[in-house]
Design a protein around this motif. Structure first.
Motif, PDB file in Angstrom:
ATOM      1  N   LYS A 313       0.803  -1.225   0.000  1.00  0.00           N
ATOM      2  CA  LYS A 313       0.000   0.000   0.000  1.00  0.00           C
ATOM      3  C   LYS A 313       0.839   1.279   0.000  1.00  0.00           C
ATOM      4  N   ASP A 314       2.075   1.185   0.451  1.00  0.00           N
ATOM      5  CA  ASP A 314       2.916   2.391   0.385  1.00  0.00           C
ATOM      6  C   ASP A 314       3.615   2.530  -0.957  1.00  0.00           C
ATOM      7  N   VAL A 315       3.544   1.494  -1.766  1.00  0.00           N
ATOM      8  CA  VAL A 315       4.218   1.557  -3.069  1.00  0.00           C
ATOM      9  C   VAL A 315       3.222   1.978  -4.153  1.00  0.00           C
ATOM     10  N   TYR A 316       2.015   1.431  -4.102  1.00  0.00           N
ATOM     11  CA  TYR A 316       1.007   1.722  -5.122  1.00  0.00           C
ATOM     12  C   TYR A 316      -0.234   2.301  -4.449  1.00  0.00           C
ATOM     13  N   CYS A 317      -0.467   3.595  -4.698  1.00  0.00           N
ATOM     14  CA  CYS A 317      -1.555   4.244  -3.956  1.00  0.00           C
ATOM     15  C   CYS A 317      -2.921   3.651  -4.296  1.00  0.00           C
ATOM     16  N   GLU A 318      -3.064   3.055  -5.500  1.00  0.00           N
ATOM     17  CA  GLU A 318      -4.374   2.498  -5.848  1.00  0.00           C
ATOM     18  C   GLU A 318      -4.754   1.341  -4.915  1.00  0.00           C
ATOM     19  N   ILE A 319      -3.739   0.688  -4.360  1.00  0.00           N
ATOM     20  CA  ILE A 319      -4.007  -0.413  -3.433  1.00  0.00           C
ATOM     21  C   ILE A 319      -4.576   0.163  -2.138  1.00  0.00           C
ATOM     22  N   LYS A 320      -3.942   1.238  -1.695  1.00  0.00           N
ATOM     23  CA  LYS A 320      -4.391   1.864  -0.457  1.00  0.00           C
ATOM     24  C   LYS A 320      -5.793   2.446  -0.643  1.00  0.00           C
ATOM     25  N   LEU A 431     -23.687  13.835 -14.309  1.00  0.00           N
ATOM     26  CA  LEU A 431     -23.572  14.415 -12.958  1.00  0.00           C
ATOM     27  C   LEU A 431     -23.616  13.308 -11.916  1.00  0.00           C
ATOM     28  N   LEU A 432     -24.493  12.346 -12.153  1.00  0.00           N
ATOM     29  CA  LEU A 432     -24.636  11.246 -11.196  1.00  0.00           C
ATOM     30  C   LEU A 432     -23.325  10.463 -11.078  1.00  0.00           C
ATOM     31  N   GLN A 433     -22.692  10.171 -12.206  1.00  0.00           N
ATOM     32  CA  GLN A 433     -21.451   9.383 -12.128  1.00  0.00           C
ATOM     33  C   GLN A 433     -20.385  10.127 -11.301  1.00  0.00           C
ATOM     34  N   SER A 434     -20.255  11.440 -11.537  1.00  0.00           N
ATOM     35  CA  SER A 434     -19.258  12.196 -10.777  1.00  0.00           C
ATOM     36  C   SER A 434     -19.620  12.248  -9.299  1.00  0.00           C
ATOM     37  N   ALA A 435     -20.905  12.408  -9.019  1.00  0.00           N
ATOM     38  CA  ALA A 435     -21.331  12.455  -7.612  1.00  0.00           C
ATOM     39  C   ALA A 435     -21.064  11.110  -6.936  1.00  0.00           C
ATOM     40  N   LEU A 436     -21.312  10.026  -7.649  1.00  0.00           N
ATOM     41  CA  LEU A 436     -21.052   8.687  -7.096  1.00  0.00           C
ATOM     42  C   LEU A 436     -19.574   8.534  -6.754  1.00  0.00           C
ATOM     43  N   ARG A 437     -18.731   9.016  -7.664  1.00  0.00           N
ATOM     44  CA  ARG A 437     -17.289   8.886  -7.430  1.00  0.00           C
ATOM     45  C   ARG A 437     -16.838   9.761  -6.269  1.00  0.00           C
ATOM     46  N   GLU A 438     -17.509  10.914  -6.127  1.00  0.00           N
ATOM     47  CA  GLU A 438     -17.138  11.796  -5.018  1.00  0.00           C
ATOM     48  C   GLU A 438     -17.501  11.150  -3.677  1.00  0.00           C
ATOM     49  N   VAL A 439     -18.654  10.512  -3.626  1.00  0.00           N
ATOM     50  CA  VAL A 439     -19.117   9.955  -2.348  1.00  0.00           C
ATOM     51  C   VAL A 439     -18.541   8.554  -2.098  1.00  0.00           C
ATOM     52  N   LEU A 440     -18.462   7.719  -3.139  1.00  0.00           N
ATOM     53  CA  LEU A 440     -18.081   6.311  -2.921  1.00  0.00           C
ATOM     54  C   LEU A 440     -16.627   6.015  -3.292  1.00  0.00           C
ATOM     55  N   GLY A 441     -15.969   6.951  -3.936  1.00  0.00           N
ATOM     56  CA  GLY A 441     -14.564   6.720  -4.289  1.00  0.00           C
ATOM     57  C   GLY A 441     -14.370   6.556  -5.779  1.00  0.00           C
ATOM     58  N   GLU A 442     -13.118   6.729  -6.173  1.00  0.00           N
ATOM     59  CA  GLU A 442     -12.742   6.741  -7.588  1.00  0.00           C
ATOM     60  C   GLU A 442     -12.907   5.378  -8.262  1.00  0.00           C
ATOM     61  N   SER A 443     -13.119   4.340  -7.462  1.00  0.00           N
ATOM     62  CA  SER A 443     -13.217   3.027  -8.097  1.00  0.00           C
ATOM     63  C   SER A 443     -14.558   2.839  -8.802  1.00  0.00           C
ATOM     64  N   VAL A 444     -15.496   3.749  -8.575  1.00  0.00           N
ATOM     65  CA  VAL A 444     -16.800   3.626  -9.235  1.00  0.00           C
ATOM     66  C   VAL A 444     -16.647   3.882 -10.726  1.00  0.00           C
ATOM     67  N   ARG A 445     -17.210   3.001 -11.509  1.00  0.00           N
ATOM     68  CA  ARG A 445     -17.128   3.100 -12.970  1.00  0.00           C
ATOM     69  C   ARG A 445     -18.459   2.769 -13.586  1.00  0.00           C
ATOM     70  N   GLN A 446     -18.789   3.416 -14.672  1.00  0.00           N
ATOM     71  CA  GLN A 446     -20.017   3.080 -15.384  1.00  0.00           C
ATOM     72  C   GLN A 446     -19.944   1.659 -15.931  1.00  0.00           C
ATOM     73  N   MET A 447     -20.988   0.888 -15.705  1.00  0.00           N
ATOM     74  CA  MET A 447     -21.030  -0.465 -16.254  1.00  0.00           C
ATOM     75  C   MET A 447     -22.142  -0.587 -17.279  1.00  0.00           C
ATOM     76  N   GLY A 448     -23.037   0.390 -17.292  1.00  0.00           N
ATOM     77  CA  GLY A 448     -24.117   0.356 -18.256  1.00  0.00           C
ATOM     78  C   GLY A 448     -25.047   1.531 -18.014  1.00  0.00           C
ATOM     79  N   SER A 449     -25.866   1.844 -19.034  1.00  0.00           N
ATOM     80  CA  SER A 449     -26.778   2.960 -18.856  1.00  0.00           C
ATOM     81  C   SER A 449     -27.960   2.772 -19.790  1.00  0.00           C
ATOM     82  N   ASP A 450     -29.128   3.147 -19.335  1.00  0.00           N
ATOM     83  CA  ASP A 450     -30.306   3.041 -20.183  1.00  0.00           C
ATOM     84  C   ASP A 450     -31.199   4.228 -19.854  1.00  0.00           C
TER      85      ASP A 450
END
Ligand code: SER
Length: 562
Positions: A313-320, A431-450
């Motif tokens: 975790k100190d070498v790769y911040c994405e792990i932390k 807007l929703l995707q950015s808000a999700l990432r702000e609240v839940l973290g950068e690991s949130v990614r779009q998987m689909g949309s309708d």
């Protein structure tokens, strides 16, 4: 010397030789013809060709790599699926002489003695690498002294990665009988038809596995006793009251696979039945099966994943940053497979009595009990019975066709005829995707949309149910951004530039060279074909109406606008 010190020592050495130090790139390369990053040169591939390197022409890195090609060998003293590669690179700057001298000098600083080196012997198409031979000779290596060996294309020619790219002869350095450093001299471009042409710039690409280097420097019999692995092995011993014998393959396979799984999840890959997600699933399930053979209790992967996180975790911040996410995904996948593994094994025993497993039976094991075909094959090999792999894939393809139709229906976006309401909802999705990432973290990614005229439906990667508080926060942020009346701007740029500028992308393989990027103030930036409204105030008011699961590690939000 610890692996941490070795990493630093390598990068400092090349920094002192005027190299720019470049961060490891993601395990998911930009090259859609390969699934994973398997070598340090991959992020620099274009700089060996016409493109100018933004980092200068001499760089060094410590690159995260993942290869499945050696998966069967994992368990011996030196093969892994995930590893780190130390490398120095020249794009039309220095060439063979300097590269070989640098390598020798670096190994000297570690007091390591080279056993022998190999050099390309040439073939009908490419000449013998006399230049490298002469440089090694200056350094005291020759055939007469038995410390220089000429080898052919199979051994001493490298690349390209993917369908085409730079490649060339190599010289390899061996210590204690183990290949430790590969120096590639990129002189050629190999096209899709395997035709070689000389490159305008001559390049250097070297790669040295940190795990193997640590094994030699730390004087250990295998990579699993180095500080990059021992804490994981010890954790198995301590948690489950077992003793690691030096040749215990099961410990090693589990330690390797859990490490890879942690790194893959930290890059937002989730267990699934396709592509990268499938490989992740296969690793986790293979580790669980070996755990079963050792009588490890349910949930045994979790403390091991924690150990992996601690080491890196100190070498790769994405792990932390994704620690919680990693643990939740592993826990979920473990629980899921535990439920079917025993039943599946029983089923396997039943069909294995016949001495041959049909494609349909293998597919049944896969579809009903979650057995990756490789696992079925491995179990069958142990019993010396056959599996009809071709037959399995026929069933698999049929199944995929059915589910693809489902996926198309699910991910069907909006087309040109979208009415105004759908356009408003589309902007709300960004807007929703950015808000999700702000609240839940950068690991949130779009998987689909309708989207239709009445509501939006947005699927995203996240491993658990959202709390009411989180949902309120997300809704609040979107409404705040609507109130701020932000401008929605469209720009055209290359895909690369878009990604570098931080734009989010979805289904990246499908993008054309020039993409359109929509930004909403400073709040959101996505590669997207549109359409969108001009100002966020047009959305009026945003409301989430439902949050639910949409598959393993995927959540779904439905929302409406006033
Ligand atoms: N690309 C070469 C390798 O992966 C050297 O870095 O071995």
């Amino acid at each position: 010397m610890s692996s941490k010190e070795l990493r630093k020592k390598f990068l400092d050495f090349f920094k002192n030789k005027d190299h720019n130090i470049v961060k490891s790139s993601s395990l998911l390369p930009n090259d859609s013809s390969v699934l994973f990053t398997t070598a340090g040169m991959q992020q620099f591939k274009e700089y060996y060709l016409d493109k100018k390197s933004p980092y200068g022409n001499k760089v060094a890195s410590c690159q995260k790599c993942f290869r499945t090609s050696d998966i069967e060998e994992v368990g011996d003293e030196r093969h892994l699926t995930f590893f780190e590669m130390l490398g120095n690179f020249s794009f039309g700057d220095y060439f063979k002489k300097e590269a070989i001298y640098f390598a020798k000098e670096f190994l000297d600083t570690l007091n390591l003695k080279i056993d022998y080196v190999t050099v390309f012997e040439g073939d009908g198409e490419i000449q013998k690498d006399v230049d490298s031979y002469n440089v090694w000779k200056e350094l005291g290596f020759s055939e007469e002294k038995n410390n220089l060996i000429f080898k052919g294309r199979d051994e001493n020619f490298w690349g390209p990665t993917g369908e085409e790219g730079p490649c060339g002869p190599t010289t390899e350095i061996y210590i204690n009988g183990i290949e430790i450093w590969n120096l590639v001299f990129n002189e050629y471009f190999q096209d899709k038809n395997k035709k070689l042409t000389l490159l305008k710039k001559k390049g250097v690409d070297t790669g040295m596995g940190l795990e193997r280097l640590s094994m030699i420097v730390q004087n250990k019999p295998t990579i699993f006793e180095t500080d990059l692995f021992l804490p994981i092995i010890k954790e198995i011993e301590n948690q489950f009251n077992l003793k690691y014998e030096n040749n215990n393959y099961y410990f090693r396979i589990i330690a390797d696979h859990i490490k890879s799984a942690v790194f893959l999840i930290s890059e937002n890959i989730y267990p699934s039945n396709i592509e990268r997600g499938y490989i992740l699933r296969r690793l986790i399930r293979r580790a669980i099966r070996y755990g079963k053979l050792m009588n490890l209790p349910s949930g045994f992967l979790l403390p091991l994943a924690k150990k992996v996180i601690e080491i890196y975790k100190d070498v790769y911040c994405e792990i932390k940053l994704s620690e919680n996410n990693i643990l939740t995904v592993i826990l979920n996948e473990e629980e899921k497979f535990e439920k079917t593994l025993n039943k599946g094994l029983k089923q396997f025993e039943k069909i294995a009595e016949k001495k041959e497993i049909t494609g349909e039976e293998a597919f049944h094991l896969y579809d009903t009990y979650g057995f990756p075909i490789e696992l079925t094959k491995e179990l069958a090999d142990e019993k010396n019975i056959k599996v009809d792999i071709g037959g399995f894939y026929n069933f698999f393809k049929k199944h995929q066709e059915v589910s693809r139709k489902g996926v198309e229906a699910k991910f069907g976006g909006i087309g040109k005829n979208a009415d105004y309401n759908a356009t408003r909802l589309h902007t709300a999705t960004h807007l929703l995707q950015s808000a999700l990432r702000e609240v839940l973290g950068e690991s949130v990614r779009q998987m689909g949309s309708d989207i239709n005229s009445f509501r939006l439906r947005f699927d995203f990667s996240f491993p658990r149910k959202l709390t009411n508080e989180e949902l309120q926060k997300i809704e609040g942020i979107v409404n705040q951004k609507i109130k701020e009346d932000l401008e929605v701007k469209r720009e055209e740029m290359s895909y690369e530039k878009a990604i570098r500028s931080g734009a989010l992308s979805f289904f990246k393989e499908k993008y054309p060279p020039k993409v359109s990027v929509y930004s909403i103030g400073d709040f959101s930036k996505e590669i997207c074909a549109g359409p969108h409204v001009k100002k966020t105030s047009e959305l009026k008011k945003f409301k989430i109406i439902k949050e639910e699961s949409s598959g393993a590690n995927i959540r779904r939000i439905r929302a409406v606008l006033e």
